[in-house]
Design a protein around this motif. Structure first.
Motif, short mmCIF file in Angstrom:
data_model
loop_
_atom_site.label_atom_id
_atom_site.label_comp_id
_atom_site.label_asym_id
_atom_site.label_seq_id
_atom_site.Cartn_x
_atom_site.Cartn_y
_atom_site.Cartn_z
N LEU A 112 -38.28 28.21 27.88
CA LEU A 112 -38.65 27.80 26.89
C LEU A 112 -37.87 27.62 25.46
O LEU A 112 -37.23 27.89 25.67
N ASP A 113 -37.68 26.49 24.54
CA ASP A 113 -36.90 26.07 23.26
C ASP A 113 -37.33 27.84 22.57
O ASP A 113 -37.85 27.01 20.89
N VAL A 114 -37.05 29.02 22.77
CA VAL A 114 -37.16 29.95 21.80
C VAL A 114 -35.82 29.91 20.72
O VAL A 114 -35.20 31.18 21.01
N GLY A 170 -27.51 15.89 13.28
CA GLY A 170 -29.06 16.73 12.63
C GLY A 170 -28.63 18.17 13.10
O GLY A 170 -29.37 19.26 12.61
N ARG A 171 -28.68 17.96 14.42
CA ARG A 171 -28.45 19.46 15.44
C ARG A 171 -27.76 20.74 14.54
O ARG A 171 -27.53 22.08 15.45
N ILE A 172 -26.77 20.45 14.14
CA ILE A 172 -26.39 21.25 13.28
C ILE A 172 -26.99 22.40 12.95
O ILE A 172 -26.84 23.00 12.61
N THR A 288 -28.90 21.06 33.63
CA THR A 288 -28.25 20.32 32.80
C THR A 288 -28.91 20.26 31.35
O THR A 288 -30.45 21.44 31.58
N ASP A 289 -28.62 19.22 31.10
CA ASP A 289 -30.04 19.16 29.54
C ASP A 289 -30.41 17.89 30.21
O ASP A 289 -30.19 17.43 31.05
N TYR A 290 -31.47 17.86 29.74
CA TYR A 290 -32.65 17.16 30.04
C TYR A 290 -32.09 16.15 30.55
O TYR A 290 -31.47 15.05 29.56
#
Ligand code: BGC
Length: 750
Positions: A112-114, A170-172, A288-290
């Motif tokens: 999970l992206d905690v 945006g991911r900054i 990997t990423d998604y």
């Protein structure tokens, strides 16, 4: 319960450990290897590919739900890991399916992206970086892990250590900002927090360092865009935080979506094998990423998905996130001899090793205890730390006098305050990007926080404007609220979806009609405090020129309103410092403190120097900037010697005095400039900092040590070393000012 081959391995191990002829006892490591090797030996190629497969669960209105076809894959042993599946109740059903209904009964990993909390939401990572406080950051990760682990999660996709110097991206919001040194320390602290001392402790979870590599350097700040840079910049600026997080013991690593030097990261042998395995000796597994293996088709380096699988697999990637193509093509590619089964076994073993270390083979349900879950969610310990972290993340950008004294802090005996803006009484957006299971109903809004802390003040609240479009129907109410108040507090900025993944922006002003609202309110001539709540640096030049007090509060999570109110009314003296440069306008981007000097540094007397015609070279707020309600004086910069020889260290000290009326904390920063190098060097680089607390009138001698390692860089021939010569040291309150001194580095007596 159906007997499974897995359980015959348990029996095998018990027999092994009780065998009278066996001397000596196999060590814990040996036992693990024997167990895993025997297990792998029993697996079909399909089951092996299944262990290299990760699927997402979905969330519907009624709760989490797994796609029907994934259930079939899971039961067939072709899906060995899930993400976005959490809560004890739901994860228990899935884990039972894996353990009781598959042939080998291998337990699932639950990812999970905690990112900044599970239920209890902490400040977004860019905000928390502004604390410059590794204890706070590590504890946030520790407590988030504890809360997530209580809900069945045993793997987080955190830390995100991508250096980012373009706030359009945006991911900054998800990273630590622009600096390599600070970003490395923060990445390592997060890994320690998530993984704790021992993965077998069921309050710890696997960390995942992402996104490897250089995802933060997307061209023009557009998400998923091309990355292209020299190997020197890659190694010097972008790679160290990944390495630091791995050195801290991170169990897993995620590839990035971007290409680098023409090769998508998920297919890059250079990144995944040469650097990661051969140079750094990483022995965890890579996910990997998604769907990023599949995406190598549109990237244009492979003709189809089967080729993509071969490329990723042979580059050194263990696990396919959500692409579903490792399980589809690995068996076929093995039969065709395009990938090796020996390598497949090694990949599977790395994944199973993590399941083993988490203790899942001993007890697959060890993360699934409903009582623990209930006791952990929003516990006092979590809520207290969320408040501390939120307060320490706040950055006071500007605080000018209105009358005799600085506008902030506000007095609790102020008669009336107008609280205006779309973020003034807003729960959801306080959670910020990636708030996974964050519960907005638990969020303290600013309005609530102000009522709680200053009950005697009359508050006139008006939303005023929204985040999109330029509708102004709310302006009237806001203007009326301002007119009848002594002071105006405006809560302006971005909503949670305006930063984060796939949230790049080409303009960085206040979105929607908020700027127009600010200008109309400002024209009323009342004292105004603006609280900027955003996931990235915004361009605030107009605000800076027209408003006396500006506080950057970011998105602070569950305790946001309480933390901000404490700062507004002086119960907490702000101490945060920016870890990212705030540009004056978008045209200055990329702008960061450690730029190069150029051959024509800006000179007011000479047109033909490096500059813009329409904006200065200086940012609005530099890296390291952040004010306090008190003031600090820096004096007596002292270097123990002016000559440092290779391998030795150089003690440096400075005296900092609190010269203002409040107790406060200061982040004392040390920068170094290498004046001449075999290749050009940044104008300065952060190499140390200390956070100190001083009472009014109190002084402290702050000490640092410079070592030759701090001076090393990739020289002209790409060897990593320090070169002899003159270095400048600057110690001060931000990257733009401080006391300076010089020393010589002698190498081999030169
Ligand atoms: C993001 C990752 C994240 C993953 C799983 C991707 O879109 O880039 O950072 O961990 O999704 O949610």
């Amino acid at each position: 319960m159906r007997p499974t081959v897995f359980y015959s391995y348990i029996v095998f191990l018990i027999v092994l450990s009780s065998c009278a002829f066996k001397t000596p006892d196999p060590s814990v490591q040996d036992k693990m290897h024997i167990f895993l090797d025997s297990l792998i030996n029993e697996m079909t190629v399909e089951e092996k590919a299944g262990q290299l497969t990760l699927y997402t669960s979905g969330w519907t209105i009624t709760g989490p739900q797994l796609r029907e076809d994934y259930i079939d894959e899971l039961k067939a042993g072709r899906a060995g890991n899930l993400f976005n599946a959490h809560t004890v109740d739901y994860s228990m059903k899935l884990q039972k399916m894996a353990v009781e209904e598959t042939r080998l009964g291998i337990p699932l990993l639950f990812g999970l992206d905690v990112i900044h909390g599970y239920k209890t939401t902490f400040p977004i990572p860019l905000a928390e970086a502004s604390t410059w406080d590794m204890d706070i950051i590590e504890k946030t990760a520790r407590l988030s892990a504890k809360e997530a682990a209580s809900a069945g999660v045993n793997w987080t996709f955190n830390p995100m250590v991508d250096i980012a110097r373009d706030p359009r991206w945006g991911r900054i919001a998800e990273g630590a900002g622009e600096d390599t040194y600070l970003g490395s320390l923060i990445g390592a602290a997060k890994v320690r927090g998530h993984q704790g001392e021992d993965l077998a402790d069921p309050t710890t979870i696997l960390a995942c360092v992402k996104h490897f590599a250089a995802y933060g350097a997307a061209q023009a700040g557009r998400d998923y865009h091309t990355v292209d840079m020299s190997d020197r910049v890659l190694r010097e600026t972008y790679l160290p935080p990944y390495k630091a997080a791995l050195d801290a013991g991170a169990a897993t690593l995620m590839t990035s979506f971007n290409e680098l030097d023409g090769v998508p990261a998920s297919g890059s042998y250079y990144l995944m094998t040469e650097i990661l395995r051969k140079e750094w000796g990483f022995d965890g597994f890579v996910v990997t990423d998604y769907t990023s293996i599949n995406e190598m088709v549109p990237h244009g380096v492979v003709a189809d998905e089967k080729e993509a699988v071969a490329l990723a697999f042979n580059a050194g990637v263990e696990m396919d996130m959500q692409g579903g193509i490792y399980s589809k093509y690995i068996p076929e590619l093995i039969r065709e001899g395009k990938i090796s089964e020996k390598v497949l076994d090694a990949y599977v073993k790395r994944v199973l090793t993590m399941k083993y270390k988490l203790g899942l083979f001993d007890d697959p349900y060890r993360y699934l205890n409903a009582q623990r879950e209930q006791e952990t969610f929003f516990s006092q310990e979590l809520m207290d730390h969320a408040l501390l972290s939120a307060k320490e993340s706040i950055v006071l950008l500007k605080n000018e006098k209105v009358g005799d004294s600085p506008l902030l802090p506000l007095s609790k005996s102020t008669r009336s305050i107008a609280l205006i803006g779309p973020l003034a009484d807003n729960q959801k957006d306080m959670l910020g990007t990636w708030h996974v299971a964050g519960d907005e109903t638990k969020v303290i809004t600013l309005l609530q926080g102000m009522k709680e802390i200053a009950p005697g003040v009359t508050l006139h609240h008006a939303r005023g404007a929204g985040f999109t479009g330029d509708d102004r129907p709310g302006f009237r109410e806001a203007i009326q609220a301002a007119r009848k108040s002594d002071v105006v507090v405006m809560a302006l900025g971005e909503n949670f979806g305006q930063s984060g993944e796939a949230a790049s922006r080409s303009e960085l002003g206040l979105p929607g009609a908020q700027q127009a609202l600010l200008e109309e309110i400002q024209a009323l001539g009342k004292p105004i405090v603006v609280l900027v709540m955003a996931g990235r640096p915004l361009t605030l030049e107009w605000m800076h020129d027209h408003v006396p007090a500006i506080v950057n509060t970011w998105h602070l999570g569950t305790q946001a309103g309480r933390a901000i109110a404490q700062v507004l009314f002086g119960d907490h003296n702000p101490a945060g410092k920016l870890t990212i440069t705030f540009p004056r306008n978008v045209g200055q981007i990329p702008i960061f403190y450690s730029m190069k000097n150029t051959g024509r540094p800006f000179d007011t007397q000479n047109k033909y120097t490096s500059r813009y015609l329409d904006v200065s070279n200086e940012p609005l707020y530099p890296f390291g900037h952040g004010l306090s309600y008190t003031t600090f004086d820096y004096a007596d910069l002292h270097l123990a010697t002016n000559e440092l020889s290779e391998g030795a260290s150089l003690p440096v000290s400075v005296t900092v005095t609190n010269t203002g009326p409040y107790e406060g904390r200061e982040i004392v920063q040390l920068y170094i400039t290498d004046k001449v190098g075999s290749v050009t060097r940044p104008v300065k680089e952060l190499k140390g900092f200390k956070k100190i607390n001083l009472k009014p009138g109190e002084s402290a001698k702050v000490e640092f040590t410079i070592t030759t390692d701090d001076l090393a860089f990739y020289t002209r021939d790409m060897s990593y070393q320090a070169e002899p010569g003159t270095f400048k040291v600057m110690v001060g309150p931000s990257s733009s000012k401080g006391l300076e001194a010089e020393f010589e580095l002698k190498v081999n007596g030169i």
